[in-house]
Design a protein around this motif. Structure first.
Motif, PDB file in Angstrom:
ATOM      1  N   GLU A  45      36.682  39.112 -40.228  1.00  0.00           N
ATOM      2  CA  GLU A  45      35.827  39.693 -39.184  1.00  0.00           C
ATOM      3  C   GLU A  45      35.995  41.201 -39.010  1.00  0.00           C
ATOM      4  O   GLU A  45      35.028  41.895 -38.729  1.00  0.00           O
ATOM      5  CB  GLU A  45      36.084  38.991 -37.841  1.00  0.00           C
ATOM      6  CG  GLU A  45      35.843  37.492 -37.866  1.00  0.00           C
ATOM      7  CD  GLU A  45      34.402  37.109 -38.183  1.00  0.00           C
ATOM      8  OE1 GLU A  45      33.470  37.878 -37.869  1.00  0.00           O
ATOM      9  OE2 GLU A  45      34.204  36.014 -38.751  1.00  0.00           O
ATOM     10  N   LYS A  51      35.410  35.561 -47.238  1.00  0.00           N
ATOM     11  CA  LYS A  51      36.266  34.495 -46.722  1.00  0.00           C
ATOM     12  C   LYS A  51      37.194  33.937 -47.793  1.00  0.00           C
ATOM     13  O   LYS A  51      38.368  33.682 -47.524  1.00  0.00           O
ATOM     14  CB  LYS A  51      35.410  33.385 -46.132  1.00  0.00           C
ATOM     15  CG  LYS A  51      34.680  33.793 -44.883  1.00  0.00           C
ATOM     16  CD  LYS A  51      33.730  32.717 -44.410  1.00  0.00           C
ATOM     17  CE  LYS A  51      32.939  33.250 -43.236  1.00  0.00           C
ATOM     18  NZ  LYS A  51      31.564  32.821 -43.257  1.00  0.00           N
ATOM     19  N   VAL A  97      33.388  25.258 -46.543  1.00  0.00           N
ATOM     20  CA  VAL A  97      32.847  26.439 -45.865  1.00  0.00           C
ATOM     21  C   VAL A  97      31.504  26.853 -46.456  1.00  0.00           C
ATOM     22  O   VAL A  97      30.519  27.032 -45.733  1.00  0.00           O
ATOM     23  CB  VAL A  97      33.859  27.610 -45.918  1.00  0.00           C
ATOM     24  CG1 VAL A  97      33.223  28.915 -45.431  1.00  0.00           C
ATOM     25  CG2 VAL A  97      35.094  27.281 -45.087  1.00  0.00           C
ATOM     26  N   LEU A 101      30.708  24.575 -42.913  1.00  0.00           N
ATOM     27  CA  LEU A 101      31.633  24.354 -41.803  1.00  0.00           C
ATOM     28  C   LEU A 101      32.336  25.658 -41.423  1.00  0.00           C
ATOM     29  O   LEU A 101      32.483  26.570 -42.237  1.00  0.00           O
ATOM     30  CB  LEU A 101      32.662  23.286 -42.178  1.00  0.00           C
ATOM     31  CG  LEU A 101      32.097  21.898 -42.497  1.00  0.00           C
ATOM     32  CD1 LEU A 101      33.230  20.952 -42.865  1.00  0.00           C
ATOM     33  CD2 LEU A 101      31.279  21.347 -41.345  1.00  0.00           C
ATOM     34  N   TYR A 102      32.799  25.731 -40.186  1.00  0.00           N
ATOM     35  CA  TYR A 102      33.469  26.922 -39.673  1.00  0.00           C
ATOM     36  C   TYR A 102      34.788  27.147 -40.409  1.00  0.00           C
ATOM     37  O   TYR A 102      35.632  26.242 -40.475  1.00  0.00           O
ATOM     38  CB  TYR A 102      33.700  26.773 -38.169  1.00  0.00           C
ATOM     39  CG  TYR A 102      34.336  27.980 -37.516  1.00  0.00           C
ATOM     40  CD1 TYR A 102      33.725  29.225 -37.563  1.00  0.00           C
ATOM     41  CD2 TYR A 102      35.542  27.867 -36.863  1.00  0.00           C
ATOM     42  CE1 TYR A 102      34.304  30.332 -36.964  1.00  0.00           C
ATOM     43  CE2 TYR A 102      36.138  28.957 -36.247  1.00  0.00           C
ATOM     44  CZ  TYR A 102      35.503  30.192 -36.307  1.00  0.00           C
ATOM     45  OH  TYR A 102      36.095  31.289 -35.723  1.00  0.00           O
ATOM     46  N   TYR A 103      34.990  28.341 -40.930  1.00  0.00           N
ATOM     47  CA  TYR A 103      36.116  28.625 -41.820  1.00  0.00           C
ATOM     48  C   TYR A 103      37.485  28.450 -41.178  1.00  0.00           C
ATOM     49  O   TYR A 103      38.424  28.002 -41.826  1.00  0.00           O
ATOM     50  CB  TYR A 103      35.968  30.007 -42.472  1.00  0.00           C
ATOM     51  CG  TYR A 103      36.133  31.195 -41.556  1.00  0.00           C
ATOM     52  CD1 TYR A 103      37.322  31.902 -41.526  1.00  0.00           C
ATOM     53  CD2 TYR A 103      35.097  31.634 -40.742  1.00  0.00           C
ATOM     54  CE1 TYR A 103      37.486  33.005 -40.709  1.00  0.00           C
ATOM     55  CE2 TYR A 103      35.238  32.739 -39.925  1.00  0.00           C
ATOM     56  CZ  TYR A 103      36.434  33.419 -39.914  1.00  0.00           C
ATOM     57  OH  TYR A 103      36.593  34.512 -39.119  1.00  0.00           O
TER      58      TYR A 103
END
Length: 130
Positions: free
Chosen positions: A35, A41, A99, A104-106
């Motif tokens: 972020e 990621k 992901v 899906l949320y990492y």
């Protein structure tokens, strides 16, 4: 894992417990790398896993398993790092599939993978360090 005697169960609990500090750092580290630093990621997670493997080796060696007197620290670390890295590659593949493939949320997938691979890593670590 079939023989989960009292002594072995205590080691498994200690194994999970000594992994918590690096895990608790790994979550915000992964978040910050993605972020704030803008890393992909997959790359951020790979760096986080290297960090975790290194910290966990020393935590396990000194707090979970009896130390070997005949094995050098460097040799034991190398065997541990290579072996655990194989689990981590599988972890990374599952992470990317969930992901990027399923969306899906990492961070959630990172937590799920820790749970899924814990017992396998314990059994391997036990063999390397005892």
């Amino acid at each position: 894992m079939a023989d989960l005697s009292g002594k072995r169960l205590v080691k498994l609990v200690k194994f999970v417990a000594v992994g918590l500090p690096s895990f608790l750092v790994a979550i915000p580290l992964n978040f910050l790398l993605v972020e704030k630093a803008g890393m992909p990621k997959a790359a951020a997670y790979a760096l986080v896993m290297i960090f975790q493997v290194t910290i966990n080796f020393f935590m396990c060696r000194y707090f979970v398993f009896e130390r070997r007197t005949t094995s050098s620290l460097w040799k034991e670390f190398t065997v541990f790092f290579v072996g655990i890295s194989m689990f981590r590659v599988l972890d990374w593949v599952v992470y990317n599939a969930l992901v990027y493939g399923l969306g899906l949320y990492y961070i959630g997938v990172q937590i799920l993978n820790v749970i899924m691979f814990a017992v396998f890593k314990f059994v391997f670590s036990e063999k390397v360090m005892q």
